[in-house]
Scaffold this motif. Structure first.
Motif, PDB file in Angstrom:
ATOM      1  N   TYR A  21     -11.579  12.853   2.143  1.00 53.51           N
ATOM      2  CA  TYR A  21     -10.420  11.875   2.018  1.00 53.51           C
ATOM      3  C   TYR A  21      -8.982  12.832   1.617  1.00 53.51           C
ATOM      4  O   TYR A  21      -8.119  12.602   2.102  1.00 53.51           O
ATOM      5  CB  TYR A  21     -10.416  10.565   1.239  1.00 53.51           C
ATOM      6  N   CYS A  22      -9.473  13.805   0.708  1.00 57.17           N
ATOM      7  CA  CYS A  22      -8.369  14.477   0.323  1.00 57.17           C
ATOM      8  C   CYS A  22      -7.960  15.536   1.206  1.00 57.17           C
ATOM      9  O   CYS A  22      -6.786  15.707   1.283  1.00 57.17           O
ATOM     10  CB  CYS A  22      -8.864  15.308  -1.058  1.00 57.17           C
ATOM     11  N   VAL A  23      -8.874  15.857   2.067  1.00 56.91           N
ATOM     12  CA  VAL A  23      -8.411  16.753   3.124  1.00 56.91           C
ATOM     13  C   VAL A  23      -7.618  15.947   4.293  1.00 56.91           C
ATOM     14  O   VAL A  23      -6.252  16.296   4.794  1.00 56.91           O
ATOM     15  CB  VAL A  23      -9.684  17.263   3.919  1.00 56.91           C
ATOM     16  N   LEU A  24      -7.930  14.550   4.279  1.00 58.52           N
ATOM     17  CA  LEU A  24      -6.746  13.751   5.004  1.00 58.52           C
ATOM     18  C   LEU A  24      -5.531  13.683   4.529  1.00 58.52           C
ATOM     19  O   LEU A  24      -4.651  13.678   5.183  1.00 58.52           O
ATOM     20  CB  LEU A  24      -7.460  12.461   5.300  1.00 58.52           C
ATOM     21  N   ARG A  25      -5.565  13.591   3.083  1.00 57.64           N
ATOM     22  CA  ARG A  25      -4.166  13.389   2.409  1.00 57.64           C
ATOM     23  C   ARG A  25      -3.330  14.697   2.460  1.00 57.64           C
ATOM     24  O   ARG A  25      -2.290  14.605   2.512  1.00 57.64           O
ATOM     25  CB  ARG A  25      -4.387  13.261   0.919  1.00 57.64           C
ATOM     26  N   LEU A  26      -3.994  15.893   3.090  1.00 62.54           N
ATOM     27  CA  LEU A  26      -3.067  17.066   3.261  1.00 62.54           C
ATOM     28  C   LEU A  26      -2.257  16.833   4.559  1.00 62.54           C
ATOM     29  O   LEU A  26      -1.371  17.643   4.678  1.00 62.54           O
ATOM     30  CB  LEU A  26      -4.264  18.426   3.513  1.00 62.54           C
ATOM     31  N   ARG A  27      -2.564  15.835   5.346  1.00 64.47           N
ATOM     32  CA  ARG A  27      -1.962  15.795   6.492  1.00 64.47           C
ATOM     33  C   ARG A  27      -0.772  14.678   6.534  1.00 64.47           C
ATOM     34  O   ARG A  27      -0.231  14.046   7.396  1.00 64.47           O
ATOM     35  CB  ARG A  27      -3.001  15.373   7.775  1.00 64.47           C
ATOM     36  N   SER A  28      -0.561  14.178   5.170  1.00 62.89           N
ATOM     37  CA  SER A  28       0.365  13.082   5.120  1.00 62.89           C
ATOM     38  C   SER A  28       1.729  13.325   5.214  1.00 62.89           C
ATOM     39  O   SER A  28       2.042  14.555   4.945  1.00 62.89           O
ATOM     40  CB  SER A  28      -0.062  12.425   3.546  1.00 62.89           C
ATOM     41  N   ASP A  29       2.487  12.499   5.623  1.00 65.05           N
ATOM     42  CA  ASP A  29       3.706  12.752   5.746  1.00 65.05           C
ATOM     43  C   ASP A  29       4.455  12.755   4.228  1.00 65.05           C
ATOM     44  O   ASP A  29       5.690  13.263   4.070  1.00 65.05           O
ATOM     45  CB  ASP A  29       4.554  11.646   6.453  1.00 65.05           C
ATOM     46  N   ARG A  34       0.664  15.078  -0.792  1.00 63.47           N
ATOM     47  CA  ARG A  34       0.133  16.482  -0.508  1.00 63.47           C
ATOM     48  C   ARG A  34       0.024  17.298  -1.710  1.00 63.47           C
ATOM     49  O   ARG A  34      -0.737  18.278  -1.766  1.00 63.47           O
ATOM     50  CB  ARG A  34       0.887  17.019   0.780  1.00 63.47           C
ATOM     51  N   GLY A 166      -3.352   8.759   4.532  1.00 56.54           N
ATOM     52  CA  GLY A 166      -3.052   9.881   3.408  1.00 56.54           C
ATOM     53  C   GLY A 166      -2.095   9.741   2.490  1.00 56.54           C
ATOM     54  O   GLY A 166      -1.988  10.333   1.454  1.00 56.54           O
TER      55      GLY A 166
END
Length: 190
Positions: A21-29, A34, A166
């Motif tokens: 999930y933290c990897v998904l958060r790296l793609r957040s706007d 991030r 994210g």
């Protein structure tokens, strides 16, 4: 880690899911989402790797020095973010403490008799009891505080558009809570 294989695999699953999930958060706007997601992903995946039951795969002795190096670098980065007063400084301080706790656990597990796969393990607690106790107290407080913050509260009337995956604060907090509980489990098994 000490303990049953089932508890070790459950810990691996929780930590790996949190890291994903933290990897998904790296793609957040959202830049705030991030700012700590990369370090949290490293923590999640690193904790998952350290929690693999020794009965499944006996790690080579050098791996613990590798864990200590990775988490040491993560602690330095988090410490630099705290020093630079980057947004989310309180959480970066928590992340530095968590990374240093992982260094401590890696060094303890890598010491002779520190890993359950080693022959002649006495069953006594590993590490420095005072430091382990202080970390346990810290993480109990963190888990209780995060759990309270996760409780629903009455918000303002009206509908608000939900942020992307994210940037969902409740999911981020749930992941942090599960990593805190995983850290407690790992410290108790030390």
């Amino acid at each position: 880690m000490h303990g049953t294989a089932l508890s070790g695999w459950l810990l691996v699953a929780v930590c790996a899911a949190t890291g994903a999930y933290c990897v998904l958060r790296l793609r957040s706007d959202c830049p705030h989402a991030r700012s700590s997601a990369g370090g949290e992903a490293v923590m999640g995946f690193g904790m998952a790797a350290m929690a693999v039951p020794a009965a499944f795969a006996t790690p080579p002795p050098w791996i613990f020095a590798g864990y200590a190096g990775v988490f040491g670098a993560t602690a330095l980065r988090a410490g630099w973010l705290v020093h630079a007063r980057v947004a989310g400084g309180g959480h970066h301080l928590h992340h530095a403490i968590g990374s240093l706790a992982m260094v401590y656990m890696a060094l303890t597990m890598g010491a002779p008799g520190g890993h359950p796969a080693h022959e002649g393990h006495s069953g006594a607690a590993g590490g420095i009891p005072l430091l382990t106790g202080a970390l346990l107290v810290y993480y109990v407080g963190y888990v209780l505080t995060a759990g309270i913050r996760l409780l629903p509260t009455a918000g303002p009337a009206g509908t608000v558009a939900a942020p992307g995956w994210g940037a969902r604060p409740e999911l981020t907090l749930a992941c942090r809570l599960s990593m805190g509980m995983a850290m407690l489990a790992m410290l108790l098994a030390l």
